[in-house]
Scaffold this motif. Structure first.
Motif, PDB file in Angstrom:
ATOM      1  N   TYR A  78     -30.062  34.886 -80.216  1.00 12.25           N
ATOM      2  CA  TYR A  78     -30.516  33.712 -79.480  1.00 12.25           C
ATOM      3  C   TYR A  78     -30.939  32.657 -80.485  1.00 12.25           C
ATOM      4  O   TYR A  78     -31.485  32.994 -81.545  1.00 12.25           O
ATOM      5  CB  TYR A  78     -31.719  34.058 -78.600  1.00 12.25           C
ATOM      6  CG  TYR A  78     -31.369  34.777 -77.322  1.00 12.25           C
ATOM      7  CD1 TYR A  78     -30.969  34.067 -76.196  1.00 12.25           C
ATOM      8  CD2 TYR A  78     -31.424  36.158 -77.251  1.00 12.25           C
ATOM      9  CE1 TYR A  78     -30.640  34.729 -75.030  1.00 12.25           C
ATOM     10  CE2 TYR A  78     -31.086  36.833 -76.072  1.00 12.25           C
ATOM     11  CZ  TYR A  78     -30.696  36.110 -74.959  1.00 12.25           C
ATOM     12  OH  TYR A  78     -30.372  36.754 -73.808  1.00 12.25           O
ATOM     13  N   PRO A  79     -30.726  31.370 -80.168  1.00 10.79           N
ATOM     14  CA  PRO A  79     -31.282  30.345 -81.056  1.00 10.79           C
ATOM     15  C   PRO A  79     -32.814  30.452 -81.028  1.00 10.79           C
ATOM     16  O   PRO A  79     -33.375  30.917 -80.035  1.00 10.79           O
ATOM     17  CB  PRO A  79     -30.840  29.030 -80.397  1.00 10.79           C
ATOM     18  CG  PRO A  79     -29.790  29.376 -79.396  1.00 10.79           C
ATOM     19  CD  PRO A  79     -30.045  30.789 -78.984  1.00 10.79           C
ATOM     20  N   ARG A 127     -36.173  29.253 -80.149  1.00 15.70           N
ATOM     21  CA  ARG A 127     -36.523  28.308 -79.083  1.00 15.70           C
ATOM     22  C   ARG A 127     -37.088  26.994 -79.616  1.00 15.70           C
ATOM     23  O   ARG A 127     -37.013  25.951 -78.979  1.00 15.70           O
ATOM     24  CB  ARG A 127     -37.603  28.911 -78.166  1.00 15.70           C
ATOM     25  CG  ARG A 127     -37.053  29.825 -77.109  1.00 15.70           C
ATOM     26  CD  ARG A 127     -38.208  30.541 -76.414  1.00 15.70           C
ATOM     27  NE  ARG A 127     -37.736  31.650 -75.616  1.00 15.70           N
ATOM     28  CZ  ARG A 127     -37.568  31.612 -74.294  1.00 15.70           C
ATOM     29  NH1 ARG A 127     -37.852  30.526 -73.622  1.00 15.70           N
ATOM     30  NH2 ARG A 127     -37.129  32.661 -73.641  1.00 15.70           N
ATOM     31  N   LYS A 165     -34.223  23.060 -70.814  1.00 15.85           N
ATOM     32  CA  LYS A 165     -33.826  24.464 -70.799  1.00 15.85           C
ATOM     33  C   LYS A 165     -34.449  25.154 -72.005  1.00 15.85           C
ATOM     34  O   LYS A 165     -34.779  24.516 -72.995  1.00 15.85           O
ATOM     35  CB  LYS A 165     -32.310  24.568 -70.942  1.00 15.85           C
ATOM     36  CG  LYS A 165     -31.523  23.970 -69.827  1.00 15.85           C
ATOM     37  CD  LYS A 165     -30.054  24.098 -70.108  1.00 15.85           C
ATOM     38  CE  LYS A 165     -29.636  23.413 -71.373  1.00 15.85           C
ATOM     39  NZ  LYS A 165     -29.504  21.960 -71.197  1.00 15.85           N
ATOM     40  N   PRO A 166     -34.557  26.494 -71.929  1.00 17.89           N
ATOM     41  CA  PRO A 166     -35.110  27.199 -73.091  1.00 17.89           C
ATOM     42  C   PRO A 166     -34.287  26.966 -74.366  1.00 17.89           C
ATOM     43  O   PRO A 166     -34.840  26.856 -75.448  1.00 17.89           O
ATOM     44  CB  PRO A 166     -35.075  28.669 -72.690  1.00 17.89           C
ATOM     45  CG  PRO A 166     -34.510  28.760 -71.316  1.00 17.89           C
ATOM     46  CD  PRO A 166     -34.285  27.385 -70.792  1.00 17.89           C
ATOM     47  N   TRP A 167     -32.953  26.873 -74.220  1.00 26.67           N
ATOM     48  CA  TRP A 167     -32.134  26.636 -75.406  1.00 26.67           C
ATOM     49  C   TRP A 167     -31.233  25.448 -75.171  1.00 26.67           C
ATOM     50  O   TRP A 167     -30.300  25.526 -74.380  1.00 26.67           O
ATOM     51  CB  TRP A 167     -31.291  27.866 -75.743  1.00 26.67           C
ATOM     52  CG  TRP A 167     -32.121  29.049 -76.053  1.00 26.67           C
ATOM     53  CD1 TRP A 167     -32.799  29.297 -77.218  1.00 26.67           C
ATOM     54  CD2 TRP A 167     -32.398  30.160 -75.199  1.00 26.67           C
ATOM     55  NE1 TRP A 167     -33.469  30.483 -77.132  1.00 26.67           N
ATOM     56  CE2 TRP A 167     -33.240  31.034 -75.904  1.00 26.67           C
ATOM     57  CE3 TRP A 167     -32.019  30.503 -73.905  1.00 26.67           C
ATOM     58  CZ2 TRP A 167     -33.716  32.218 -75.360  1.00 26.67           C
ATOM     59  CZ3 TRP A 167     -32.484  31.678 -73.359  1.00 26.67           C
ATOM     60  CH2 TRP A 167     -33.319  32.526 -74.078  1.00 26.67           C
ATOM     61  N   MET A 168     -31.561  24.358 -75.830  1.00 25.35           N
ATOM     62  CA  MET A 168     -30.808  23.134 -75.592  1.00 25.35           C
ATOM     63  C   MET A 168     -29.440  23.179 -76.279  1.00 25.35           C
ATOM     64  O   MET A 168     -28.479  22.641 -75.776  1.00 25.35           O
ATOM     65  CB  MET A 168     -31.583  21.926 -76.107  1.00 25.35           C
ATOM     66  CG  MET A 168     -32.672  21.473 -75.154  1.00 25.35           C
ATOM     67  SD  MET A 168     -34.201  22.436 -75.394  1.00 25.35           S
ATOM     68  CE  MET A 168     -34.799  21.832 -76.954  1.00 25.35           C
ATOM     69  N   ILE A 169     -29.386  23.760 -77.462  1.00 26.19           N
ATOM     70  CA  ILE A 169     -28.116  23.789 -78.193  1.00 26.19           C
ATOM     71  C   ILE A 169     -27.863  25.212 -78.665  1.00 26.19           C
ATOM     72  O   ILE A 169     -28.801  26.010 -78.794  1.00 26.19           O
ATOM     73  CB  ILE A 169     -28.137  22.826 -79.398  1.00 26.19           C
ATOM     74  CG1 ILE A 169     -29.302  23.153 -80.326  1.00 26.19           C
ATOM     75  CG2 ILE A 169     -28.227  21.391 -78.931  1.00 26.19           C
ATOM     76  CD1 ILE A 169     -29.282  22.344 -81.591  1.00 26.19           C
ATOM     77  N   ASN A 170     -26.620  25.543 -78.929  1.00 26.55           N
ATOM     78  CA  ASN A 170     -26.350  26.931 -79.284  1.00 26.55           C
ATOM     79  C   ASN A 170     -26.574  27.210 -80.773  1.00 26.55           C
ATOM     80  O   ASN A 170     -26.857  26.308 -81.560  1.00 26.55           O
ATOM     81  CB  ASN A 170     -24.986  27.394 -78.740  1.00 26.55           C
ATOM     82  CG  ASN A 170     -23.780  26.803 -79.448  1.00 26.55           C
ATOM     83  OD1 ASN A 170     -23.895  26.130 -80.458  1.00 26.55           O
ATOM     84  ND2 ASN A 170     -22.616  27.074 -78.888  1.00 26.55           N
ATOM     85  N   SER A 171     -26.499  28.492 -81.131  1.00 25.08           N
ATOM     86  CA  SER A 171     -26.818  28.909 -82.508  1.00 25.08           C
ATOM     87  C   SER A 171     -25.916  28.236 -83.529  1.00 25.08           C
ATOM     88  O   SER A 171     -26.343  27.948 -84.647  1.00 25.08           O
ATOM     89  CB  SER A 171     -26.615  30.414 -82.665  1.00 25.08           C
ATOM     90  OG  SER A 171     -27.431  31.132 -81.799  1.00 25.08           O
TER      91      SER A 171
END
Lengths: 359, 359
Positions: A56-57, A59, A247-253
Motif C-alpha cells: 500500500y502507498p 497514507r 480517499k485514503p490513497w490519492m495516488i498509487n505506489s
C-alpha cells in the motif's frame, strides 16, 4: 512515443481516419508535453522497482512530500498530493464552492467547468489582443471586490503563454486578501519558464493564507499517464479540510515512487530547461520574421500565434500541418479567440524547423 | 517483499520498534494478500512498457474493461473502474446516501465509516458465534424492510471467512428488491473461493438492478499499491450517475495496463487458486486437531480462529507470533469479536507450518 496527449483516445482516432496519418507518425505539437519524454533514469529505476505495487502507498506520502518539498522549496506541511492536477482543481473548487469565480482568460476550460459543477458562476476577465494578451493589472484590481469568492489564474497561461511576475502577483494577492478572495494559481507550466523564481508564487504562500498553487508532472516531466499532481498552500486549515474528504490513497505506489525519482533528477530537469529556452527563442524569432503571423512572447513551452493573412484560418494551418504529420492546436474553440489563432509547443529542434517550414 | 499491508506505514514501524523485529524479516499473515506476490509476467511486461505513462489513460478505459469483462464474465457496459475498492465503496455509498444501512458483521470497518460520513446510520446485523458466524438467512430477511436503504455484505466476509452461496444471495436480493434496498456486495476475496461460480453474484447482476458488486486486485493479484478496483452492476443509470461525478481519469496508465495483463494471466490465476485451496485445507484441518482452538470453516484465503484456553488471549497469540517474525491479526477490535479471536491468511506451505507450530 508520439501520441494522444491533447486529443484523448477517440479524438486521435478520428484524426487518423480523417487525414489518413498513423498515430505513430504524428509529432504532437498540441500536447504541451516535454519533447524529451520521460527520463531514462526514471524508466530504469521504476522498472527495477515495480514490486512497490505489492505495498500500500504510505497514507501520508511522507517520502514523496519530502522530495516535492526540496524540489519546490516549500515546507512539507504545505503540500497536498492528488491524482493529477484535475483532481486537485476539482477538490479545491468543490471545497471553496464559489458563488462567483473570476477566471483570467482565454484559458484552460476545466476551471469554468468545475465551478459550474458546484453550482457557482464563472466570469471571465478577458486578456485583450490589444495588450498582446498580457494582464492589465489595473483593470483586474478594479474588478475584484467582496462579491467575488475565488480568482483562478493559470500562470503561465494556456494558451497565451503569457506570465504574471511575482511583483504583480503580490498586488493581486493583496487585493484578494482584502476582499476575502481565494486565489487558485495553476502553475502547470511554470517549470518551463526562464528564471522560475521571479514568477512562481510558491514563495508567497507563506505570507498569504488565501493562495493555492497547483503543480503537475504531466507536462514538464512528460508523464500525463502517471496522474501525479500536487498543491501548495500555506493555509493549514485548507489542507486539513481537503484531506478530510480525500480517499485514503490519492495516488498509487508507482506514482509516489516515480515522483521521488523525478523531482531529484537534476540532469533531466536541466536538460529540459536548456532545450526549451533555446527552442522558445528560436521559434519566437522565426515567427517574428514570418510574414502574416504574429507570435505573442511565450513564457511557457508553447506559443500562441495570430494569423494576419486574408483567407487563411487556423483550421487551414492545422490541416496543412497534420497532413505532414504535425498536430498543432487550432485555438478557435477557446473563449475570446477566433479562427485567427493557433498554438503549438516546442518540440526538438529539427521538428520545430520542420513545423516552421510548413507554415 | 513482506511488508506493511495491514499495518500501514507507521504501524509497522511501531511493531518493529516494540518487538525488535525488522520489517523485511516479518511474514505478513495479517494482510490477506496472495503469498505468490505479483506475477513474473506482470512484472516483466510492465517494466518493458513503462512509457505508457507518457500517454493519458483512455478516458473510457476500453481495453481494461474488455479484459475485466472476459475475466469476470460480464458485459463491458456493466463495469466501472476506480482508484482502489476504497474509492468505489465511497462513491456508491455517497451516491446512494443511505439514511439507514444494514451491514452484516463483524466485517471490514470502512463501510460503516463511509455511511456515517454521508450522514447516514449503519446498523450491524450480527453473525453469531452460535451459528459459527454463518449467516442466518431467516433472521436477515426478517430484519429487512422499507426503512432500510442499503444492505452491505462482504462476501466472503472479512474476518470470518464465511461465504454466502448464490441460492441464498438470490433470496436476499429478492427481499431487497421488494423493499427497494440497494445491495453492495464486496467480493474482494471471492476469487480465492473454491468454485467461484457457486458464490459470486456477478451472474445475478443481469437480473437485479439494485445490486453493486465490488472487486479488487489488491488481495488476489497482490498489488494493493496499484489502486485498481472495479465495480459491476447491471444498472446503467447507476453507472452513468457515478461516472458523472468522477474525475476524468480514475486510475493511471500503469494500473490500466497492469489490469490488462493480470486478468489474462491464466497461469498465475491457476497457481494461486491451487495454492490457496491446498493451504486452506491444510490449515483448517491442522487447527481442527489443535487443542484449545476452534477454526471456522474458511472460504477465502484467511481463517478466523477462536481461542478456547483460559489465560490465553489473542494478544498473547499475536505477541508469540510476532516475536518469531510472523504478523497475524488480533481480532479484538472488530465489532462483536473479543480477545478470544485472531485471524491469519494462508501463506506458502512452509510458512503456514511454521505458524501452526508456533501456536
Amino acid at each position: 512515443m508520439k501520441n494522444d496527449y491533447y486529443f484523448h483516445g477517440s479524438d486521435l482516432e478520428e484524426i487518423q481516419a480523417k487525414y489518413n496519418v498513423k498515430a505513430e507518425d504524428i509529432t504532437n505539437f498540441a500536447a504541451n508535453v516535454n519533447p524529451l519524454g520521460i527520463s531514462p533514469k526514471l524508466r530504469k529505476e521504476l522498472s527495477n522497482n515495480l514490486d512497490i505495487i505489492t505495498s500500500y502507498p504510505d497514507r501520508e506520502y511522507t517520502n514523496l512530500k519530502n522530495a516535492i518539498s526540496e524540489y519546490a522549496s516549500t515546507n512539507v506541511e504545505n503540500i497536498l498530493v492528488g491524482n493529477g492536477t484535475s483532481e486537485l482543481i476539482s477538490s479545491f473548487i468543490r471545497y471553496i464552492s464559489p458563488k462567483k469565480a473570476v477566471i483570467i482568460g482565454p484559458t484552460y476550460s476545466e476551471y469554468e467547468h468545475e465551478v459550474s459543477k458546484t453550482g457557482g458562476k464563472a466570469y471571465y476577465l478577458p486578456l485583450y489582443e490589444d495588450d498582446d494578451f498580457k494582464l492589465n493589472i489595473d483593470y483586474l484590481l478594479n474588478k475584484l471586490d467582496k462579491s467575488t469568492d475565488m480568482l483562478i489564474v493559470c500562470n503561465p497561461n494556456n494558451p497565451t503563454s503569457s506570465c504574471i511576475d511575482l511583483v504583480t502577483m503580490r498586488h493581486i494577492l493583496d487585493a484578494c486578501k482584502e476582499n476575502h478572495i481565494y486565489v487558485l494559481i495553476d502553475e502547470t507550466y511554470i517549470e518551463f519558464v526562464n528564471a522560475i523564481e521571479a514568477y512562481s508564487a510558491v514563495s508567497l504562500s507563506q505570507f498569504y493564507s488565501n493562495v493555492i498553487i497547483l503543480r503537475s508532472t504531466s507536462k514538464f516531466f512528460a508523464c500525463p499517464g502517471l496522474r501525479l499532481g500536487y498543491a501548495i498552500t500555506g493555509n493549514p486549515d485548507l489542507i486539513a479540510q481537503i484531506n478530510r474528504t480525500s480517499k485514503p490513497w490519492m495516488i498509487n505506489s508507482i506514482a509516489s515512487e516515480a515522483g521521488q525519482i523525478m523531482f531529484r533528477d537534476k540532469d533531466y530537469i536541466d536538460k529540459t530547461i536548456k532545450l526549451i529556452n533555446k527552442e522558445r527563442d528560436y521559434c519566437y524569432n522565426a515567427f517574428l520574421e514570418l510574414d502574416g503571423f504574429k507570435p505573442y512572447k511565450p513564457f511557457a513551452n508553447f506559443m500562441l500565434v495570430k494569423i494576419n493573412k486574408k483567407n487563411l484560418t487556423s483550421n487551414d494551418v492545422f490541416e496543412n500541418a497534420i497532413k505532414k504529420g504535425m498536430l498543432i492546436r487550432d485555438c478557435s474553440t477557446f473563449p475570446f479567440l477566433t479562427s485567427e489563432y493557433f498554438r503549438f509547443c516546442f518540440m526538438k529542434h529539427e521538428e520545430n524547423v520542420k513545423l516552421i517550414d510548413c507554415i
